[in-house]
Scaffold this motif. Sequence first.
Motif, PDB file in Angstrom:
ATOM      1  N   LEU A 136     -10.827   2.453  -3.984  1.00 59.25           N
ATOM      2  CA  LEU A 136     -10.734   2.930  -5.362  1.00 59.25           C
ATOM      3  C   LEU A 136     -10.038   1.912  -6.264  1.00 59.25           C
ATOM      4  CD1 LEU A 136      -9.918   6.671  -4.663  1.00 59.25           C
ATOM      5  CD2 LEU A 136     -11.940   5.796  -5.841  1.00 59.25           C
ATOM      6  N   ALA A 137      -9.141   1.127  -5.690  1.00 55.85           N
ATOM      7  CA  ALA A 137      -8.516   0.070  -6.489  1.00 55.85           C
ATOM      8  C   ALA A 137      -9.529  -1.017  -6.850  1.00 55.85           C
ATOM      9  CB  ALA A 137      -7.342  -0.530  -5.717  1.00 55.85           C
ATOM     10  N   LEU A 170      -5.192  11.681  -7.656  1.00 53.37           N
ATOM     11  CA  LEU A 170      -5.123  10.242  -7.404  1.00 53.37           C
ATOM     12  C   LEU A 170      -3.783   9.679  -7.882  1.00 53.37           C
ATOM     13  CD1 LEU A 170      -8.718   9.127  -8.445  1.00 53.37           C
ATOM     14  CD2 LEU A 170      -7.745   9.021  -6.147  1.00 53.37           C
ATOM     15  N   PRO A 171      -3.272   8.617  -7.225  1.00 55.42           N
ATOM     16  CA  PRO A 171      -3.773   8.039  -5.971  1.00 55.42           C
ATOM     17  C   PRO A 171      -3.443   8.940  -4.787  1.00 55.42           C
ATOM     18  CG  PRO A 171      -1.722   6.984  -6.569  1.00 55.42           C
ATOM     19  CD  PRO A 171      -2.051   7.925  -7.701  1.00 55.42           C
ATOM     20  N   PHE A 172      -4.212   8.822  -3.733  1.00 54.84           N
ATOM     21  CA  PHE A 172      -3.994   9.657  -2.566  1.00 54.84           C
ATOM     22  C   PHE A 172      -2.776   9.180  -1.784  1.00 54.84           C
ATOM     23  CE2 PHE A 172      -8.773   9.877  -2.976  1.00 54.84           C
ATOM     24  CZ  PHE A 172      -8.761  11.101  -3.630  1.00 54.84           C
ATOM     25  N   ASP A 204      -0.511   7.712   1.091  1.00 52.84           N
ATOM     26  CA  ASP A 204      -0.801   6.593   1.991  1.00 52.84           C
ATOM     27  C   ASP A 204      -0.681   7.087   3.438  1.00 52.84           C
ATOM     28  OD1 ASP A 204      -1.410   4.098   2.911  1.00 52.84           O
ATOM     29  OD2 ASP A 204       0.616   3.292   2.661  1.00 52.84           O
ATOM     30  N   TRP A 215      -6.817   6.912   4.534  1.00 48.88           N
ATOM     31  CA  TRP A 215      -6.468   7.114   3.131  1.00 48.88           C
ATOM     32  C   TRP A 215      -5.961   5.826   2.485  1.00 48.88           C
ATOM     33  CZ3 TRP A 215      -8.454  11.172   0.981  1.00 48.88           C
ATOM     34  CH2 TRP A 215      -8.899  12.196   1.846  1.00 48.88           C
ATOM     35  N   THR A 216      -5.384   4.950   3.284  1.00 46.03           N
ATOM     36  CA  THR A 216      -5.056   3.614   2.772  1.00 46.03           C
ATOM     37  C   THR A 216      -6.333   2.877   2.406  1.00 46.03           C
ATOM     38  OG1 THR A 216      -3.084   3.542   4.171  1.00 46.03           O
ATOM     39  CG2 THR A 216      -3.884   1.447   3.300  1.00 46.03           C
ATOM     40  N   ASN A 217      -7.336   2.987   3.277  1.00 45.83           N
ATOM     41  CA  ASN A 217      -8.616   2.326   3.006  1.00 45.83           C
ATOM     42  C   ASN A 217      -9.313   2.915   1.790  1.00 45.83           C
ATOM     43  OD1 ASN A 217      -8.906   0.290   5.082  1.00 45.83           O
ATOM     44  ND2 ASN A 217      -9.032   1.975   6.561  1.00 45.83           N
ATOM     45  N   ILE A 218      -9.267   4.238   1.628  1.00 40.13           N
ATOM     46  CA  ILE A 218      -9.898   4.858   0.463  1.00 40.13           C
ATOM     47  C   ILE A 218      -9.189   4.436  -0.820  1.00 40.13           C
ATOM     48  CG2 ILE A 218     -10.232   7.072  -0.708  1.00 40.13           C
ATOM     49  CD1 ILE A 218     -11.010   8.257   1.978  1.00 40.13           C
ATOM     50  N   ASN A 219      -7.857   4.403  -0.802  1.00 46.18           N
ATOM     51  CA  ASN A 219      -7.118   3.954  -1.979  1.00 46.18           C
ATOM     52  C   ASN A 219      -7.467   2.502  -2.323  1.00 46.18           C
ATOM     53  OD1 ASN A 219      -5.686   6.273  -2.749  1.00 46.18           O
ATOM     54  ND2 ASN A 219      -4.070   5.896  -1.250  1.00 46.18           N
ATOM     55  N   ALA A 220      -7.626   1.673  -1.274  1.00 45.83           N
ATOM     56  CA  ALA A 220      -7.990   0.272  -1.523  1.00 45.83           C
ATOM     57  C   ALA A 220      -9.378   0.181  -2.143  1.00 45.83           C
ATOM     58  CB  ALA A 220      -7.943  -0.506  -0.207  1.00 45.83           C
TER      59      ALA A 220
END
Length: 540
Positions: A374-375, A460-462, A464, A367-372
């Motif tokens: 999406l950023a 969003l955001p998911f 971490d 989920w850290t990777n997905i947030n990154a």
Amino acid sequence: MAPPASIVFPTRNRRDYLAVALGSVAPQAAARGAEIVVVEDDAEDAPTRALVEAHGGRYVALGTPRGINVARNACVVHSTGDLVCFLDDDVEVWPGWLDALLAGGDHEALGGPIRPRIDANLHACGREPLPVTALDLGGEDREADFVWGANMALRRSALERIGPFDERLGGAGDEEDWQRRLRAAGGSVGYVARAGVDHRRVGPDARLRALSRANFYRGRAARRYDAYKGAEPSLAAELRTLAGCAVHVVRFRCGVGVTLTALTLGRIVEALDPAPAPPSATDPDYLSGRSGTLGRRTALIGALKDARAAVRLPRRAPRGARRRVHVVGVARPENLRTVARLRRELGRSHHDVALHFGPPAPGAGKWTNINAALADAPIGDADWLLLVDDDVILPRGFLDRFLTLAEGYGFELAQPAHAFASHAAWDITRRRPGVLARRTRFVEIGPVTALSARAARELLPFPDLRMGWGLDARWSAIAAERGWPIGIVDATPVRHLKPVATAYPRDEAIAEAEAFLDGRAYVARAEAGETLAEYRRWPT
């Protein structure tokens, strides 16, 4: 003051049988001041209510079928007697049955003879028991290993001490499991020779075909319970039994042998294509309680079931409006070939699809990777956000069909069903043949999850998180709070290539989930398994 006994019947849509059972019980109940309680394991039936009340009983309906042990537990809750006497709805009690149970001694569980009575010309050679639950331990009272639910009385104090019936069980072992717990706790089971019942089969139910069909499903349930106990015979042993049953039928021209053949065939079918095991009692209630992992044999069976199910799907699908779809995923080096297949399939859609599969950052969780990701590539004004794992195979034409159905039924959160030949932890997510989509209370966080623009704005955001277990239970609760329809699209089943928790430690995933859900509402396992509506026609 509580009555000396409560005579309770779990039942489901068998009013004619129940009428005979109540007729035999009611005079004995009236003579001893006992109460009668009937629990309908289904929606309320007005004629059955009238029948029960005409015999001086109380009628309770559960609303939907929930299983024999749920109904038994409801019988306990809605009764007050010191001795709770369970009867099947297809029995007829002997004269003096209740008096004998009330005088049955100090045992915490009691039962008596169960005599099969099949009102049809079923040829029996006499070497095998009739295909109806029976019990005959002789003409004298004695201690027993088990008594059966067709004629079983439990002291309320024992029910309070041992706890309720296990509601995961049904069809075999449902009452045996409770008695095993009783004996493990130092309790005893007694057989009362004068407290007998006739176990009846009449009309169409007494014919060989109906008896064989019932025995087939009893065989499946029996094999399932053996597996639950860890005592299931080998497949070779089951096949030897089947051969012996077939020889018995031919040699003795025995109708009972036909029903025993059906029972053994049910056991073999269950061994080859097992129903899901009951959920683990030790798993937290935000998890499915099952591994959902396929072996070689179950994967092959699943592929055959998928081929059969595909024939039943409508071939022509209406094309939905053109949408902007934002697809995000993490592409691990070992799965780049699968990711390339995902890109090709999603690129075939008539929608405007923006694909963002990026490599994982060292040491970072999903989920850290997905947030990154999406950023780096914000969702912007996209109509849908798709979260896609890198170890999933999509069917041809996936996105067009999936979004047509998800939008057509108003889903704000949606996922494709799992194919039969897919690893899948949750039973609710497994495809249903002939069904296009279902509205549910639960949607997973993988392997493919679709969020409408509305849902994405709120979620969003998911968080971490590394593994994200429990996040789907939380999202489903948020959907319920917001009144969002959510669901599963069966017409586009996907294959998840790897079992759950193969890339990270399971204990760490549970610990992370416990911390995340602490103080937050979530949808628990029992609710997560509910289907609210099925859709079999394309939306217009």
